[in-house]
Design a protein around this motif. Structure first.
Motif, PDB file in Angstrom:
ATOM      1  N   CYS A  99       2.939   9.000  -4.173  1.00 42.74           N
ATOM      2  CA  CYS A  99       1.932   9.772  -3.296  1.00 42.74           C
ATOM      3  C   CYS A  99       0.649   8.790  -3.003  1.00 42.74           C
ATOM      4  O   CYS A  99       0.202   8.153  -3.888  1.00 42.74           O
ATOM      5  CB  CYS A  99       1.466  10.868  -3.910  1.00 42.74           C
ATOM      6  N   MET A 100       0.339   8.602  -1.906  1.00 43.81           N
ATOM      7  CA  MET A 100      -0.764   7.727  -1.297  1.00 43.81           C
ATOM      8  C   MET A 100      -2.057   8.708  -1.688  1.00 43.81           C
ATOM      9  O   MET A 100      -2.053   9.677  -0.428  1.00 43.81           O
ATOM     10  CB  MET A 100      -0.764   7.242  -0.034  1.00 43.81           C
ATOM     11  N   GLN A 101      -3.297   8.642  -2.228  1.00 44.94           N
ATOM     12  CA  GLN A 101      -4.135   9.245  -2.552  1.00 44.94           C
ATOM     13  C   GLN A 101      -5.051   8.603  -1.506  1.00 44.94           C
ATOM     14  O   GLN A 101      -6.113   8.038  -2.015  1.00 44.94           O
ATOM     15  CB  GLN A 101      -4.459   9.545  -4.015  1.00 44.94           C
ATOM     16  N   GLY A 102      -4.894   8.772  -0.240  1.00 47.59           N
ATOM     17  CA  GLY A 102      -5.667   8.155   0.478  1.00 47.59           C
ATOM     18  C   GLY A 102      -5.141   6.936   1.539  1.00 47.59           C
ATOM     19  O   GLY A 102      -4.143   6.398   0.987  1.00 47.59           O
ATOM     20  N   ARG A 103      -5.243   6.918   2.792  1.00 45.81           N
ATOM     21  CA  ARG A 103      -4.813   5.965   3.517  1.00 45.81           C
ATOM     22  C   ARG A 103      -5.719   5.167   4.272  1.00 45.81           C
ATOM     23  O   ARG A 103      -6.730   5.229   3.742  1.00 45.81           O
ATOM     24  CB  ARG A 103      -4.010   6.999   4.672  1.00 45.81           C
ATOM     25  N   PHE A 104      -5.308   4.272   5.101  1.00 47.20           N
ATOM     26  CA  PHE A 104      -6.010   3.232   6.002  1.00 47.20           C
ATOM     27  C   PHE A 104      -6.001   3.582   7.325  1.00 47.20           C
ATOM     28  O   PHE A 104      -5.192   4.198   7.860  1.00 47.20           O
ATOM     29  CB  PHE A 104      -5.361   1.830   5.611  1.00 47.20           C
ATOM     30  N   HIS A 105      -7.076   3.204   7.992  1.00 44.22           N
ATOM     31  CA  HIS A 105      -7.418   3.617   9.250  1.00 44.22           C
ATOM     32  C   HIS A 105      -7.756   2.475  10.202  1.00 44.22           C
ATOM     33  O   HIS A 105      -8.494   1.427   9.761  1.00 44.22           O
ATOM     34  CB  HIS A 105      -8.696   4.564   9.584  1.00 44.22           C
ATOM     35  N   PHE A 106      -7.550   2.543  11.520  1.00 43.44           N
ATOM     36  CA  PHE A 106      -8.054   1.385  12.501  1.00 43.44           C
ATOM     37  C   PHE A 106      -9.525   1.369  12.446  1.00 43.44           C
ATOM     38  O   PHE A 106     -10.070   0.184  12.528  1.00 43.44           O
ATOM     39  CB  PHE A 106      -7.250   1.930  13.796  1.00 43.44           C
ATOM     40  N   TYR A 107     -10.296   2.537  12.370  1.00 41.69           N
ATOM     41  CA  TYR A 107     -11.602   2.273  12.558  1.00 41.69           C
ATOM     42  C   TYR A 107     -12.304   1.706  11.149  1.00 41.69           C
ATOM     43  O   TYR A 107     -13.582   1.367  11.286  1.00 41.69           O
ATOM     44  CB  TYR A 107     -12.366   3.547  12.868  1.00 41.69           C
ATOM     45  N   GLU A 108     -11.517   1.774  10.277  1.00 40.55           N
ATOM     46  CA  GLU A 108     -12.035   0.855   8.916  1.00 40.55           C
ATOM     47  C   GLU A 108     -12.279  -0.674   9.438  1.00 40.55           C
ATOM     48  O   GLU A 108     -12.618  -1.459   8.295  1.00 40.55           O
ATOM     49  CB  GLU A 108     -11.178   1.039   7.795  1.00 40.55           C
ATOM     50  N   TYR A 110      -9.557  -2.456   9.940  1.00 41.67           N
ATOM     51  CA  TYR A 110      -8.080  -2.954   9.617  1.00 41.67           C
ATOM     52  C   TYR A 110      -7.249  -2.956  10.872  1.00 41.67           C
ATOM     53  O   TYR A 110      -7.178  -2.023  11.832  1.00 41.67           O
ATOM     54  CB  TYR A 110      -7.367  -2.107   8.778  1.00 41.67           C
ATOM     55  N   PRO A 111      -6.546  -4.027  11.251  1.00 38.50           N
ATOM     56  CA  PRO A 111      -5.279  -4.000  12.341  1.00 38.50           C
ATOM     57  C   PRO A 111      -4.368  -3.286  11.783  1.00 38.50           C
ATOM     58  O   PRO A 111      -4.055  -2.689  10.683  1.00 38.50           O
ATOM     59  CB  PRO A 111      -4.922  -5.540  12.162  1.00 38.50           C
ATOM     60  N   LEU A 112      -3.462  -2.695  12.810  1.00 32.28           N
ATOM     61  CA  LEU A 112      -2.652  -1.718  12.615  1.00 32.28           C
ATOM     62  C   LEU A 112      -1.386  -2.000  11.791  1.00 32.28           C
ATOM     63  O   LEU A 112      -0.852  -1.261  10.966  1.00 32.28           O
ATOM     64  CB  LEU A 112      -2.156  -1.013  13.873  1.00 32.28           C
ATOM     65  N   TRP A 113      -1.201  -3.357  11.814  1.00 31.39           N
ATOM     66  CA  TRP A 113      -0.176  -3.886  10.774  1.00 31.39           C
ATOM     67  C   TRP A 113      -0.551  -3.871   9.286  1.00 31.39           C
ATOM     68  O   TRP A 113       0.351  -3.647   8.551  1.00 31.39           O
ATOM     69  CB  TRP A 113       0.288  -5.134  11.283  1.00 31.39           C
ATOM     70  N   LYS A 114      -1.953  -3.548   8.976  1.00 35.48           N
ATOM     71  CA  LYS A 114      -2.156  -3.390   7.756  1.00 35.48           C
ATOM     72  C   LYS A 114      -2.360  -2.161   7.489  1.00 35.48           C
ATOM     73  O   LYS A 114      -1.934  -1.762   6.275  1.00 35.48           O
ATOM     74  CB  LYS A 114      -3.841  -4.070   7.428  1.00 35.48           C
ATOM     75  N   VAL A 115      -2.794  -1.171   8.276  1.00 35.09           N
ATOM     76  CA  VAL A 115      -2.663   0.064   8.105  1.00 35.09           C
ATOM     77  C   VAL A 115      -1.526   0.845   7.782  1.00 35.09           C
ATOM     78  O   VAL A 115      -1.506   1.701   6.852  1.00 35.09           O
ATOM     79  CB  VAL A 115      -3.295   0.816   9.598  1.00 35.09           C
ATOM     80  N   THR A 116      -0.426   0.291   8.420  1.00 35.10           N
ATOM     81  CA  THR A 116       0.770   0.909   7.976  1.00 35.10           C
ATOM     82  C   THR A 116       1.790  -0.018   7.005  1.00 35.10           C
ATOM     83  O   THR A 116       2.920   0.282   6.838  1.00 35.10           O
ATOM     84  CB  THR A 116       1.699   0.614   9.418  1.00 35.10           C
ATOM     85  N   SER A 239      -5.646   9.345  12.701  1.00 31.91           N
ATOM     86  CA  SER A 239      -4.621   8.728  11.954  1.00 31.91           C
ATOM     87  C   SER A 239      -3.181   9.043  12.009  1.00 31.91           C
ATOM     88  O   SER A 239      -2.776   9.549  13.389  1.00 31.91           O
ATOM     89  CB  SER A 239      -4.741   9.188  10.201  1.00 31.91           C
ATOM     90  N   THR A 240      -2.202   8.932  11.124  1.00 28.88           N
ATOM     91  CA  THR A 240      -0.801   9.321  11.297  1.00 28.88           C
ATOM     92  C   THR A 240       0.049   8.790  12.155  1.00 28.88           C
ATOM     93  O   THR A 240       1.132   8.250  11.944  1.00 28.88           O
ATOM     94  CB  THR A 240      -0.880  10.954  11.332  1.00 28.88           C
ATOM     95  N   VAL A 241      -0.555   8.605  13.467  1.00 24.95           N
ATOM     96  CA  VAL A 241       0.757   8.125  14.382  1.00 24.95           C
ATOM     97  C   VAL A 241       1.232   6.708  14.342  1.00 24.95           C
ATOM     98  O   VAL A 241       2.378   6.501  14.294  1.00 24.95           O
ATOM     99  CB  VAL A 241      -0.004   8.261  15.807  1.00 24.95           C
ATOM    100  N   PRO A 242       0.300   5.840  13.903  1.00 23.74           N
ATOM    101  CA  PRO A 242       0.737   4.305  13.423  1.00 23.74           C
ATOM    102  C   PRO A 242       2.008   4.557  12.394  1.00 23.74           C
ATOM    103  O   PRO A 242       2.750   3.832  12.447  1.00 23.74           O
ATOM    104  CB  PRO A 242      -0.498   3.616  12.920  1.00 23.74           C
ATOM    105  N   VAL A 246       6.014   3.398  12.568  1.00 20.06           N
ATOM    106  CA  VAL A 246       6.490   2.230  11.476  1.00 20.06           C
ATOM    107  C   VAL A 246       7.755   3.019  10.763  1.00 20.06           C
ATOM    108  O   VAL A 246       8.511   2.255  10.426  1.00 20.06           O
ATOM    109  CB  VAL A 246       5.409   1.671  10.883  1.00 20.06           C
ATOM    110  N   ALA A 247       7.325   4.088  10.273  1.00 23.90           N
ATOM    111  CA  ALA A 247       8.351   4.892   9.572  1.00 23.90           C
ATOM    112  C   ALA A 247       9.681   5.289  10.372  1.00 23.90           C
ATOM    113  O   ALA A 247      10.698   4.901   9.861  1.00 23.90           O
ATOM    114  CB  ALA A 247       7.804   6.091   8.896  1.00 23.90           C
TER     115      ALA A 247
END
Length: 308
Positions: A99-108, A110-116, A239-242, A246-247
């Motif tokens: 379980c990821m308790q918190g995700r990453f976002h483009f607005y932080e 991070y490039p999307l390859w890091k977000v995912t 969030s979510t869509v990137p 990748v999934a």
């Protein structure tokens, strides 16, 4: 050339890294996967990503092994309030999960390859199904705060502007260059989620609709909300869509659900405004319902992605 000013190195290096690099190597994904497999005996088949205000879901796992993101090789760090920034391995209703308790976002930043990044790591440690949750604004005027929308499709606004987590060289060991997204959200898992919601007595809270992803971090204008609603979007978030893209690229089955934490402002005469505090409170208020829903769902998902 003078040395950088004190305190500027970290920010400059982040920018430089994002500009020069175009993605992780397969070996870096494998390094992180191997590190996790070495440091826990859990072998999860399901990964759960907790959105804003929904981190309590991770606390329900039994026999927990917890890794702060800062300790995991190559992992980004979560900077958003309401995202604890921990990866938790354990069992929920008898099923091995991570379980990821918190995700990453483009607005932080991070490039999307890091977000995912975590999604492909999950694939390498044996995960077969990903359950993604998020907090979203309700565009559909029939939706109420506290409703849960099972996502049946999405509109990827950043993708229209060329921001896609699959940009750059394709890694064939994960998936094909041009993956289809018409089947992004698994039909059987969607039906199961709606059925479980009814069984738990929450028929009036369960919805199925289309999620629109924006870049954030600002909430949407009234004109933007009206436009997105006219395009067919029922809920909007950042969030979510990137992660979904990748999934699916690497062959994982996807179930995604939005907790409607605020009503999108659609009326110029309205005094209402959206706030992150409102989002977190709505997530907290609905946490028990989401915990029950996901726990029963997990009981019905068998290894090799069979659903009954």
């Amino acid at each position: 050339m003078s040395p950088p000013a004190p305190g500027s190195m970290n920010h400059d290096s982040i920018i430089e890294d994002s500009e020069v690099r175009i993605g992780y190597t397969y070996e870096e994904y494998q390094q992180t996967a191997d590190w996790l497999l070495t440091n826990t005996e859990h072998r999860p088949t399901v990964a759960i990503v907790c959105g804003s205000g929904l981190g309590a879901l991770a606390e329900t796992l039994k026999d927990q092994v917890v890794f702060p993101y800062s300790e995991i090789p190559n992992f980004p760090h979560s900077t958003v309030p309401g995202h604890a920034g921990r990866l938790i391995f354990g069992n929920l209703n008898g099923k091995p999960c991570v379980c990821m308790q918190g995700r990453f976002h483009f607005y932080e930043g991070y490039p999307l390859w890091k977000v995912t990044f975590p999604i492909r790591v999950f694939r390498l440690i044996g995960v077969e199904t990903v359950i993604l949750t998020n907090a979203a604004g309700g565009l559909n005027q029939d939706y109420k705060v506290g409703d849960v929308m099972v996502i049946m499709d999405h509109i990827n606004m950043p993708g229209f502007a060329g921001h896609n987590p699959l940009s750059g060289p394709n890694e064939e060991r994960f998936g094909t260059r041009f993956p289809p997204m018409s089947d992004a959200y698994d039909k059987d898992l969607r039906k199961l989620a709606l059925a479980v919601g009814r069984e738990l007595g929450f028929s009036d809270k369960m919805r199925e609709g289309i999620y629109c992803s924006l870049g954030g971090p600002n909430f949407e204008t009234i004109a933007e909300c009206r436009m997105l609603n006219s395009l067919g979007a029922d809920a909007v978030g950042m969030s979510t869509v990137p992660e979904v893209i990748v999934a699916r690229h690497c062959g994982l089955r996807v179930l995604a659900m939005s907790l409607i934490t605020n009503k999108a402002v659609m009326d110029y005469d309205s005094e209402a405004t959206a706030s992150h505090e409102e989002v977190l409170q709505a997530g907290k208020d609905s946490a028990k319902f989401m915990e029950k829903l996901v726990a029963v769902l997990l009981k019905r998902i068998e290894p090799n992605n069979n659903v009954f």
